[in-house]
Write an enzyme that holds these catalytic residues in place. Structure first.
Site, PDB file in Angstrom:
ATOM      1  N   VAL A  22      -1.563  -0.693  36.931  1.00  0.00           N
ATOM      2  CA  VAL A  22      -1.156   0.252  37.974  1.00  0.00           C
ATOM      3  C   VAL A  22      -2.065   0.142  39.194  1.00  0.00           C
ATOM      4  O   VAL A  22      -1.596   0.067  40.336  1.00  0.00           O
ATOM      5  CB  VAL A  22      -1.174   1.706  37.444  1.00  0.00           C
ATOM      6  CG1 VAL A  22      -0.733   2.671  38.524  1.00  0.00           C
ATOM      7  CG2 VAL A  22      -0.261   1.826  36.247  1.00  0.00           C
ATOM      8  N   SER A 113       0.670  10.829  32.702  1.00  0.00           N
ATOM      9  CA  SER A 113       1.633  10.105  31.869  1.00  0.00           C
ATOM     10  C   SER A 113       2.695  11.082  31.385  1.00  0.00           C
ATOM     11  O   SER A 113       2.415  12.278  31.216  1.00  0.00           O
ATOM     12  CB  SER A 113       0.882   9.536  30.671  1.00  0.00           C
ATOM     13  OG  SER A 113       1.775   9.254  29.623  1.00  0.00           O
ATOM     14  N   SER A 114       3.876  10.546  31.089  1.00  0.00           N
ATOM     15  CA  SER A 114       4.944  11.423  30.591  1.00  0.00           C
ATOM     16  C   SER A 114       4.631  11.955  29.193  1.00  0.00           C
ATOM     17  O   SER A 114       5.266  12.910  28.746  1.00  0.00           O
ATOM     18  CB  SER A 114       6.280  10.683  30.587  1.00  0.00           C
ATOM     19  OG  SER A 114       6.193   9.526  29.792  1.00  0.00           O
ATOM     20  N   CYS A 115       3.648  11.363  28.502  1.00  0.00           N
ATOM     21  CA  CYS A 115       3.336  11.840  27.144  1.00  0.00           C
ATOM     22  C   CYS A 115       2.596  13.178  27.148  1.00  0.00           C
ATOM     23  O   CYS A 115       2.334  13.736  26.089  1.00  0.00           O
ATOM     24  CB  CYS A 115       2.557  10.795  26.360  1.00  0.00           C
ATOM     25  SG  CYS A 115       0.868  10.608  26.910  1.00  0.00           S
ATOM     26  N   TYR A 142      -4.617  10.814  24.004  1.00  0.00           N
ATOM     27  CA  TYR A 142      -4.459  10.403  25.404  1.00  0.00           C
ATOM     28  C   TYR A 142      -3.855  11.544  26.217  1.00  0.00           C
ATOM     29  O   TYR A 142      -4.288  11.844  27.331  1.00  0.00           O
ATOM     30  CB  TYR A 142      -3.546   9.168  25.422  1.00  0.00           C
ATOM     31  CG  TYR A 142      -3.290   8.576  26.767  1.00  0.00           C
ATOM     32  CD1 TYR A 142      -4.261   7.788  27.387  1.00  0.00           C
ATOM     33  CD2 TYR A 142      -2.078   8.757  27.422  1.00  0.00           C
ATOM     34  CE1 TYR A 142      -4.033   7.213  28.627  1.00  0.00           C
ATOM     35  CE2 TYR A 142      -1.837   8.191  28.658  1.00  0.00           C
ATOM     36  CZ  TYR A 142      -2.814   7.420  29.254  1.00  0.00           C
ATOM     37  OH  TYR A 142      -2.569   6.852  30.478  1.00  0.00           O
ATOM     38  N   LYS A 146      -5.280  13.526  29.530  1.00  0.00           N
ATOM     39  CA  LYS A 146      -4.532  13.523  30.794  1.00  0.00           C
ATOM     40  C   LYS A 146      -4.210  14.956  31.255  1.00  0.00           C
ATOM     41  O   LYS A 146      -4.214  15.236  32.453  1.00  0.00           O
ATOM     42  CB  LYS A 146      -3.247  12.700  30.643  1.00  0.00           C
ATOM     43  CG  LYS A 146      -3.523  11.198  30.554  1.00  0.00           C
ATOM     44  CD  LYS A 146      -4.040  10.697  31.875  1.00  0.00           C
ATOM     45  CE  LYS A 146      -4.419   9.241  31.855  1.00  0.00           C
ATOM     46  NZ  LYS A 146      -4.979   8.783  33.134  1.00  0.00           N
ATOM     47  N   PRO A 169       3.819   9.386  35.619  1.00  0.00           N
ATOM     48  CA  PRO A 169       4.797   8.306  35.501  1.00  0.00           C
ATOM     49  C   PRO A 169       5.436   8.234  34.117  1.00  0.00           C
ATOM     50  O   PRO A 169       4.817   8.579  33.115  1.00  0.00           O
ATOM     51  CB  PRO A 169       3.965   7.041  35.750  1.00  0.00           C
ATOM     52  CG  PRO A 169       2.567   7.410  35.452  1.00  0.00           C
ATOM     53  CD  PRO A 169       2.437   8.901  35.634  1.00  0.00           C
ATOM     54  N   LEU A 172       5.705   2.462  31.997  1.00  0.00           N
ATOM     55  CA  LEU A 172       5.618   1.446  33.051  1.00  0.00           C
ATOM     56  C   LEU A 172       5.567   0.042  32.452  1.00  0.00           C
ATOM     57  O   LEU A 172       5.141  -0.140  31.313  1.00  0.00           O
ATOM     58  CB  LEU A 172       4.350   1.673  33.884  1.00  0.00           C
ATOM     59  CG  LEU A 172       4.240   3.041  34.558  1.00  0.00           C
ATOM     60  CD1 LEU A 172       2.860   3.209  35.190  1.00  0.00           C
ATOM     61  CD2 LEU A 172       5.329   3.201  35.622  1.00  0.00           C
ATOM     62  N   HIS A 185       1.831  -1.807  25.086  1.00  0.00           N
ATOM     63  CA  HIS A 185       3.070  -1.029  25.101  1.00  0.00           C
ATOM     64  C   HIS A 185       4.230  -1.955  24.768  1.00  0.00           C
ATOM     65  O   HIS A 185       4.108  -3.183  24.797  1.00  0.00           O
ATOM     66  CB  HIS A 185       3.278  -0.394  26.471  1.00  0.00           C
ATOM     67  CG  HIS A 185       2.320   0.713  26.744  1.00  0.00           C
ATOM     68  ND1 HIS A 185       1.238   0.579  27.575  1.00  0.00           N
ATOM     69  CD2 HIS A 185       2.281   1.990  26.270  1.00  0.00           C
ATOM     70  CE1 HIS A 185       0.571   1.708  27.601  1.00  0.00           C
ATOM     71  NE2 HIS A 185       1.168   2.585  26.827  1.00  0.00           N
TER      72      HIS A 185
HETATM   73  P1  GDP Z   1       5.343   5.328  23.682  1.00  0.00           P
HETATM   74  O1  GDP Z   1       6.430   5.495  24.705  1.00  0.00           O
HETATM   75  O2  GDP Z   1       4.136   6.146  23.972  1.00  0.00           O
HETATM   76  O3  GDP Z   1       5.861   5.531  22.292  1.00  0.00           O
HETATM   77  O4  GDP Z   1       4.809   3.835  23.887  1.00  0.00           O
HETATM   78  P2  GDP Z   1       5.079   2.368  23.305  1.00  0.00           P
HETATM   79  O5  GDP Z   1       5.414   1.504  24.457  1.00  0.00           O
HETATM   80  O6  GDP Z   1       3.890   1.953  22.499  1.00  0.00           O
HETATM   81  O7  GDP Z   1       6.318   2.461  22.308  1.00  0.00           O
HETATM   82  C1  GDP Z   1       7.616   2.743  22.739  1.00  0.00           C
HETATM   83  C2  GDP Z   1       8.602   2.567  21.611  1.00  0.00           C
HETATM   84  O8  GDP Z   1       8.767   1.161  21.364  1.00  0.00           O
HETATM   85  C3  GDP Z   1       8.236   3.197  20.267  1.00  0.00           C
HETATM   86  O9  GDP Z   1       9.401   3.750  19.695  1.00  0.00           O
HETATM   87  C4  GDP Z   1       7.786   1.989  19.448  1.00  0.00           C
HETATM   88  O10 GDP Z   1       7.958   2.173  18.053  1.00  0.00           O
HETATM   89  C5  GDP Z   1       8.725   0.914  19.982  1.00  0.00           C
HETATM   90  N1  GDP Z   1       8.262  -0.474  19.748  1.00  0.00           N
HETATM   91  C6  GDP Z   1       9.014  -1.473  19.218  1.00  0.00           C
HETATM   92  N2  GDP Z   1       8.281  -2.596  19.071  1.00  0.00           N
HETATM   93  C7  GDP Z   1       7.050  -2.306  19.568  1.00  0.00           C
HETATM   94  C8  GDP Z   1       5.856  -3.077  19.711  1.00  0.00           C
HETATM   95  O11 GDP Z   1       5.766  -4.242  19.334  1.00  0.00           O
HETATM   96  N3  GDP Z   1       4.781  -2.464  20.300  1.00  0.00           N
HETATM   97  C9  GDP Z   1       4.845  -1.151  20.723  1.00  0.00           C
HETATM   98  N4  GDP Z   1       3.771  -0.626  21.289  1.00  0.00           N
HETATM   99  N5  GDP Z   1       5.953  -0.392  20.556  1.00  0.00           N
HETATM  100  C10 GDP Z   1       7.044  -0.964  20.002  1.00  0.00           C
END
Ligand code: GDP
Length: 325
Positions: A22, A113-115, A142, A146, A169, A172, A185
């Protein structure tokens, strides 16, 4: 029309976290403005260190600070490193926000973050649902940090009249992402996994969880554009959401990444891995009403993100990066 206008012309803008996804996008975007961009290298100024942070700010005296430095990571990293995510983020925020105030910085943009919103918040999630329910456990460390950061901005506004604002956000992706196989992510994780599977001619690739969670993905250069827009036009106590308004299931998203990469094998959902929150679509009407909107669709953004990975982004396999989520 935006009622508030802040002129960046001639201003010294410090981007904390300029090496992260970012922060580096914000530096790219600010380079098109008539302002002076300031950055601090970690080897000289560790934002986890109060004295170093204070000294750097005293020496450079920015007019404006963008706080994009953070310990970030995906669902795996958040689960594995709760102390790091909670304490490092709180420390960076304390150091940067307190020292900014101490040296007279009047305008600061904090990135959240949206979380931060409750796991079962009413969808689409508007800013008022903050602290109205329990958080998603996979990233509460986290999220708590935040929330503390955005509350610090509100506290400095209330007690000292500082114009410190917060942007939240959605998920991203884009150039400069962290491609660590376990800690990244989902966009970076799948770009990498599908690319490696394509090279190895693997018949199938694992996608974590059930594939049913819904997520909203914003291209990081659009996020940077929104940050500059907010610096110029937003001056409120309340945080402001930044997203696209479009959501996809993780299953659909994985299929799109496979297509962008050119991987033709099968996707296998690994339900031993967590799904995280079932849905988090941001209500961005507050931002849209000010006149900002995103430009980059997933169809356009994913090939650019892939290009970054193939271009060497994948060499940087650090556990986390200096960027807001
Ligand atoms: P979140 O939005 O905070 O849950 O962030 P993530 O980007 O880590 O995960 C988003 C979604 O993608 C979740 O439902 C995960 O289970 C799914 N996902 C699928 N495959 C993967 C992977 O290889 N890595 C991550 N981080 N998430 C995955």
């Amino acid at each position: 029309m935006c009622p508030f206008n802040y002129d960046l012309t001639g201003k010294k803008v410090f981007v904390a976290g300029h090496r992260g996804m970012v922060g580096s996008a914000i530096v790219r975007r600010l380079a098109t403005e008539d302002c002076e961009i300031l950055t601090a290298e970690r080897k000289d100024t560790d934002l986890l260190n109060e004295e170093q942070t204070r000294r750097w700010l005293e020496r450079h005296r920015p007019d404006t600070v963008v706080l994009a430095a953070a310990k970030v990571g995906g669902i795996g990293a958040n689960n594995a490193l709760p102390v790091d995510f909670l304490c490092e983020n709180m420390r960076i925020q304390l150091n940067v926000i307190q020292s900014s105030h101490a040296v007279g910085v009047d305008r600061l943009l904090f990135l959240g973050s949206s979380c931060i919103y409750p796991k079962f918040a009413k969808q689409p999630i508007n800013e008022d649902s903050l602290l109205s329910g329990a958080l998603e456990p996979t990233n509460e460390w986290y999220a708590i940090a935040k929330i503390a950061g955005l509350k610090m901005c509100q506290a400095y506004r209330q007690q000292f009249g500082r114009d410190y604002i917060s942007a939240m956000p959605t998920n991203l992706y884009g150039p400069g992402d962290n491609y660590h196989p376990e800690h990244s992510h989902v966009p970076a994780a799948l770009l990498r996994r599908f690319h490696e599977a394509k090279l190895a001619d693997a018949p199938s690739v694992a996608v974590w969880g059930t594939g049913t969670p819904l997520r909203e993905f914003l291209y990081v250069d659009d996020m940077a554009d929104a940050c500059v827009f907010l610096l110029k036009h937003y001056s409120e106590r309340e945080p402001i959401n930044v997203g696209t308004g479009d959501e996809v299931s993780i299953g659909q998203f994985a299929a799109m990444v496979a297509e962008a990469v050119g991987y033709l094998g099968k996707l296998e959902f690994d339900t031993s891995k967590p799904d995280g929150t079932p849905r988090k679509l941001l209500d961005c009407s507050r931002l849209l009403s000010l006149g900002w909107k995103p430009k980059t669709s997933l169809q356009e953004g994913l090939p650019k993100a892939l290009h970054d990975f193939l271009d060497g982004g994948g060499r940087h396999l650090h556990v986390t990066s200096d960027a807001a989520e």
